[in-house]
Structures are given as C-alpha cells and as structure tokens.
Enzyme design. Structure first.
Site, mmCIF file in Angstrom:
data_model
loop_
_atom_site.group_PDB
_atom_site.id
_atom_site.type_symbol
_atom_site.label_atom_id
_atom_site.label_comp_id
_atom_site.label_asym_id
_atom_site.label_seq_id
_atom_site.Cartn_x
_atom_site.Cartn_y
_atom_site.Cartn_z
ATOM 1 N N ARG A 58 20.193 44.976 45.393
ATOM 2 C CA ARG A 58 19.000 45.230 46.214
ATOM 3 C C ARG A 58 19.307 46.007 47.474
ATOM 4 N NH1 ARG A 58 15.282 40.362 46.323
ATOM 5 N NH2 ARG A 58 15.833 40.310 48.510
ATOM 6 N N LYS A 109 27.952 31.608 33.974
ATOM 7 C CA LYS A 109 27.329 30.321 34.183
ATOM 8 C C LYS A 109 26.745 30.263 35.604
ATOM 9 C CE LYS A 109 29.781 27.039 35.935
ATOM 10 N NZ LYS A 109 30.463 27.049 37.219
ATOM 11 N N ASP A 163 32.931 32.156 30.243
ATOM 12 C CA ASP A 163 33.480 30.937 30.820
ATOM 13 C C ASP A 163 34.875 31.363 31.236
ATOM 14 O OD1 ASP A 163 35.074 28.612 31.160
ATOM 15 O OD2 ASP A 163 33.499 27.461 30.190
ATOM 16 N N HIS A 164 35.099 31.536 32.530
ATOM 17 C CA HIS A 164 36.353 32.201 32.911
ATOM 18 C C HIS A 164 37.590 31.385 32.542
ATOM 19 C CE1 HIS A 164 36.123 29.768 36.592
ATOM 20 N NE2 HIS A 164 37.395 30.040 36.784
ATOM 21 N N LYS A 183 41.913 32.332 30.904
ATOM 22 C CA LYS A 183 43.180 31.949 31.548
ATOM 23 C C LYS A 183 44.306 31.998 30.517
ATOM 24 C CE LYS A 183 41.130 29.073 35.128
ATOM 25 N NZ LYS A 183 41.516 29.482 36.455
ATOM 26 N N GLU A 216 40.611 20.043 42.008
ATOM 27 C CA GLU A 216 40.585 21.101 43.025
ATOM 28 C C GLU A 216 40.786 20.476 44.404
ATOM 29 O OE1 GLU A 216 37.731 24.487 42.160
ATOM 30 O OE2 GLU A 216 36.534 22.736 41.664
ATOM 31 N N ASP A 265 28.547 21.690 36.852
ATOM 32 C CA ASP A 265 29.350 22.823 37.331
ATOM 33 C C ASP A 265 30.652 22.988 36.541
ATOM 34 O OD1 ASP A 265 29.978 24.933 39.236
ATOM 35 O OD2 ASP A 265 31.441 23.553 40.108
ATOM 36 N N HIS A 306 33.650 24.411 31.525
ATOM 37 C CA HIS A 306 35.114 24.535 31.467
ATOM 38 C C HIS A 306 35.791 23.371 30.732
ATOM 39 C CE1 HIS A 306 34.155 27.643 34.204
ATOM 40 N NE2 HIS A 306 34.202 26.959 35.326
ATOM 41 N N LYS A 339 36.287 17.862 43.404
ATOM 42 C CA LYS A 339 36.626 18.678 44.573
ATOM 43 C C LYS A 339 37.308 17.781 45.589
ATOM 44 C CE LYS A 339 33.514 22.361 43.783
ATOM 45 N NZ LYS A 339 34.355 23.405 43.219
HETATM 46 C C1 BG6 Z 1 33.677 27.627 38.832
HETATM 47 C C2 BG6 Z 1 32.963 26.531 39.560
HETATM 48 O O1 BG6 Z 1 33.101 27.851 37.576
HETATM 49 O O2 BG6 Z 1 35.042 27.261 38.662
HETATM 50 C C3 BG6 Z 1 33.621 26.236 40.900
HETATM 51 O O3 BG6 Z 1 31.605 26.908 39.764
HETATM 52 C C4 BG6 Z 1 35.092 25.975 40.701
HETATM 53 O O4 BG6 Z 1 32.985 25.142 41.529
HETATM 54 C C5 BG6 Z 1 35.740 27.070 39.885
HETATM 55 O O5 BG6 Z 1 35.687 25.910 42.003
HETATM 56 C C6 BG6 Z 1 37.169 26.724 39.537
HETATM 57 O O6 BG6 Z 1 37.794 27.827 38.947
HETATM 58 P P1 BG6 Z 1 39.370 28.048 39.049
HETATM 59 O O7 BG6 Z 1 39.636 29.249 38.215
HETATM 60 O O8 BG6 Z 1 39.683 28.243 40.505
HETATM 61 O O9 BG6 Z 1 40.002 26.809 38.510
#
Ligand code: BG6
Length: 490
Positions: A51, A149, A178-179, A183, A217, A236, A241, A340
């Site tokens: 935007r 997501k 889904d990252h 990995k 985390e 989340d 994941h 977290k």
């Molecule tokens: C994200 C979550 O998908 O993954 C975050 O929304 C989280 O809350 C993150 O911190 C963790 O990813 P990674 O790669 O740092 O383990």
C-alpha cells in the site's frame, strides 16, 4: 554443482507486503542468498507491491537495509548486492480497491515466465488479492500463489480462506508455507528414516515407548501482541509446526518423494489423531502463560505486562499428550510441548525406545537406560543416538548411557541455508512436497478445534510459569503421571 546451486529458469517474484516485516527479515535476504549461490538466470525480477507509496529506488534502499541487517557480514558482497537490487522494482497497490493492479500488470508484462505471487500480508487480504490478480488478468499457466500461516483460526475459517484462494488458483498452483518443513534437519528426518535400514524396522509400537516433540523459544511477544493474543500457542505453533513434525515422524514410508505421495501419507496421520474431547482435555493438555522472570540473561516482563490492557487468558505454552490411533502407533504417546520465554531455545524430537526385555547384568552394574534417538532441529542441528556402553577400565562391569553424536556443522562443512531459501526455490521449481495441501491444513484444524472447544467448555485456565523455566508444573505432571520424563538436552 549441488541442488543448492542448480540454476532455475528466470522468474518473476511478486511480493505483496513487499515492505513488511516478513519481506524484510526473511524473503529479501533469502532471495539475495540464492542469487549469491548462482541460482538466478537472467532476467529474473523481484517486484514489491504494497500500500505504501514508494519509488523503485526507495524499495531498493529498503532491500539493501534488509540485507545489511539480516545477512551475515561475511556473506555480504557489495557487487552482489548491487546486482541484486538492480532486479527490484516497486508498484503501489491497494488489495481492497484493486488500485494499482493494472500498473502491476504492465510491470510484469506478458511473458510466460514462472510467476510467483507471494502474499506476505494478513490472511484477511488473501481473498481480495487473489481476486484482483484474476480480475486484472495476471494469471498465466506458469503462475503460483504463496500463502503463509495462519491459515484460519478454526476449521471453518480455514475453509473460507482456502475457498477464496481456490476460486482463483488450482491446488497445484497454491503453495502454503510451513517454514518448519524448510528446515534442514526436518528434511533430514525423512532421510534418517527412509535412507537407512536401521531405524525403520524398529519404528513402531513394538519397539518405541513414546515420542517427545519440543519447540521451546526464549523470545516473548516480539511486538506481535495483536496477532498473538488472539491466537495463542496452540494455534500459532501446534496446529502447524508441531503437527507437521509429528506427521514426518509418524507417517508410513511414502513410495516416493513426489508431493502428492508424501502429502497423502501425512494426511493419513492427521486423520488418525485421536480426538481429545471435553473429559480428556484436562488430563491430556496443559495451558500455560509466562510471568515475569529472567530470560537470555536479563529480567523480562510477564505476558500480561506486555499487553496494553494487561488482561488475557491466552496460552503462551501448551503441552499435549497426543495419540495416533492406527496399527503402527496405537499405545505410543506423542508428548508435544511448545512455549515462549522458556529456559532455552531448542527444538527437538526424541524417540524413546522400549527397555530391553531382560537384563543379564548384576544390579551393581547400574541401570539400563532405554535407547533414545534425539533429532535436534535447532540450534546445533544434529542427531544423537543414546546407547548403553561399558564404562571403560577394570573394576567390574559398569554400564553407562552415552551418545553417538553427529552435529551437522562438524560433519558437513557447508553453510546451512535458511528455510525460506529452500522453500522459495521449490516454489519457483513448482515442487510442492514441502508445502501443506488444503486437506492437510483442514485435517489439522479438525483435531485442534475440539481441544479449543474443550478448553472453553471446561474453563481450563492458563497455569502461570516463571519466564526462563520449562513451563508450568502441570506440563511435568502430564508426562510424569505416565512414569516418563521430559528429555533434558545434553
Ligand atoms: C512462527 C510463529 O510460525 O514460528 C512464531 O508464529 C514463532 O510465534 C516462530 O516464534 C518460530 O520459528 P523459528 O524458525 O524461529 O523456530
């Protein structure tokens, strides 16, 4: 030349939300790294679309800063950066009104090069962007759309989002990220299981006592309170994941790495997850929320103090005893936990094998600890196989629990690419193996929804835990009730 450096055909990469956080922290640095690895052929182009009013030159400055902030110093080469920003341009667009999409069309032109539309924007805009892309004639047979997501916050809302995208794009053109699947060690899990004879023969309820999946985390809200407070750890992290990791551990051997074949097997696992109903939720799930404490060497605020209104019942920690009701896994609990502000940043999968049926050693030799296979996703990616060995030296038989240790950084001297680098190149190549199919996302929600409903029905409140610890005491009780303990990283 490794697959990390095989060049791909020239492509156009259009980032909606090009000036946002994801683009800045992950996408632009990942694209730079892939160019640096020699994977881009000319004329590959990257177009930012957002935007904000911005010129091409301003977008290039934004990209230079993103690289300087998020790429290691030794990997930044001025000439390479200059070549990278040359391929960047910017078009202001409004997803709601469709303003700017004609200009975007002009900027992309008529080529039938691979065209990836990356939606690095809030999911509420997915439908509008998809329909504007269509309305303005931007879709070619080589187009793909990429979404991140959260894909919904329940089965019903996921359905709506998938419908909105599915009205315009066919499933084979939709890449749901889904990252975690990008990995390195997550993919290694498939290699470990299916390129070795050792484990697969033992990979079942006859030999495995239980499985633990931990994604811990140390970070807190990181400025994402608006999103996070509405989501919570279950939506989340677990819905995507952790369940994806569970699928890779539990799936049957796919016949090939073909995207449909792998995703069919993951889907079967999701469909076999035993539903946790209202009566079971208090015993099978634990919700936690961090209080003030210490993390990463400093004092940190509690979750509520990080919120504007100081009130919330959102969980920042969740532990679940999950069960897979099929022949391979019946009776083998999968303990999941994520949170977290925990004691350490560590993601790992622990496969704990059964105890030997009978010990031939005297009690004085010490206890026989069951074998464990520990797959460490981050940090210090690697695999450890814990076995029993004899303590060296004379003086009688003494047994010791030791690990065969493979830390990938020591074994393979290559740079470990960020998950986004691999995923972006798979998008360009059109390989969907590491992306979630619509039915997978929806099957995951089908298991999550009843847990949320049970929490609401039962008024299952969050248990407080001090920041910098391993979560609420309930999480320890969850596993210890079964005579087991959470694995401590060694
Ligand atoms: C994200 C979550 O998908 O993954 C975050 O929304 C989280 O809350 C993150 O911190 C963790 O990813 P990674 O790669 O740092 O383990």
């Amino acid at each position: 030349m490794t697959s990390q450096t095989i060049p791909v055909d020239p492509f156009d990469f259009i980032i909606f939300g090009g000036t946002g956080d994801l683009s800045e922290r992950k996408l632009l640095p990942a694209l730079y790294q892939r160019q640096r690895a020699g994977q881009f052929c000319e004329p590959t182009r990257i177009i930012g679309a957002s935007r904000s009013a911005m010129s091409d030159e301003e977008f290039r400055t934004f990209a230079r800063e993103s690289i300087s902030n998020h790429v290691k110093k030794e990997e930044i080469d001025d000439a390479e950066v200059a070549r990278f920003v040359e391929r960047l341009s910017y078009v202001p667009v409004d997803a709601k009104t469709g303003d700017g999409f004609d200009k975007l069309k002009q900027a992309i032109g008529d080529s039938d090069r691979i065209r990836a539309f990356y939606l690095a924007v809030a999911p509420a805009l997915f439908g509008d962007i998809a329909s504007n892309i269509e309305k303005h004639g931007l879709i070619t047979k080589n187009s793909r759309i990429v979404v991140e997501k959260p894909i919904g916050r329940s089965l019903a809302s996921a359905h709506e989002l998938n419908d909105a995208i599915g009205r315009v794009f066919e499933e084979h053109q939709i890449f749901r990220i889904d990252h975690y699947l990008g990995k390195e060690t997550v993919q290694n899990l498939m290699v470990l299981r299916f390129a070795n004879i050792l484990y697969e023969r033992l990979w079942n309820s006859a030999n495995i006592d239980h499985v633990q999946i931990t994604v811990a985390e140390t970070v807190g809200l990181e400025g994402r309170a608006d999103y996070y407070d509405k989501a919570g750890a279950l939506r989340d992290m677990v819905q995507n994941h952790l369940l994806q990791l569970l699928c890779l551990v539990a799936m049957e051997p796919p016949a090939s790495m073909d995207a449909e074949v792998v995703r069919d097997e993951k889907l079967k696992v999701l469909r076999s997850l035993k539903r946790i109903n209202g009566n079971e939720a208090p015993k099978h799930t634990v919700r936690g929320q961090y209080k003030a404490g210490a993390s990463a060497g400093g004092a940190v605020k509690g979750y509520l103090q990080e919120l504007k209104n100081g009130e919330s019942d959102t969980e920042t920690f969740v532990a679940i005893k999950a069960e897979i009701a099929n022949w391979r896994w019946a009776g083998v609990p999968f303990y999941l936990r994520t949170g977290k502000r925990l004691a350490e940043r560590v993601s790992e999968i622990v496969i704990e094998f059964k105890a030997v049926p009978h010990s031939i050693f005297d009690q004085s030799a010490g206890a026989i600890v069951p074998n464990q296979l520990v797959i460490r996703l981050q940090p210090d990616e690697g695999v450890k196989q814990f076995i029993m060995a004899k303590d060296p030296g004379p003086g009688g038989m003494r047994l010791r629990h030791v690990s065969l240790d493979m830390t990938f950084a020591d074994s393979f001297e290559v740079r470990n690419p960020d998950a986004y680098e691999r995923l972006i190149m798979d998008i360009v190549r059109g390989n969907q193996t590491l992306f979630m199919r619509r039915d997978e996302v929806e099957a995951a929600w089908k298991w999550i929804d009843p847990i949320i409903a049970a929490w609401e029905e039962n008024g299952q409140a969050v248990q407080g835990y001090t920041a910098g610890t391993w979560g609420p005491s309930g999480a320890i009780a969850l596993i210890e009730r079964d005579g087991r303990t959470w694995h401590e990283s060694m």
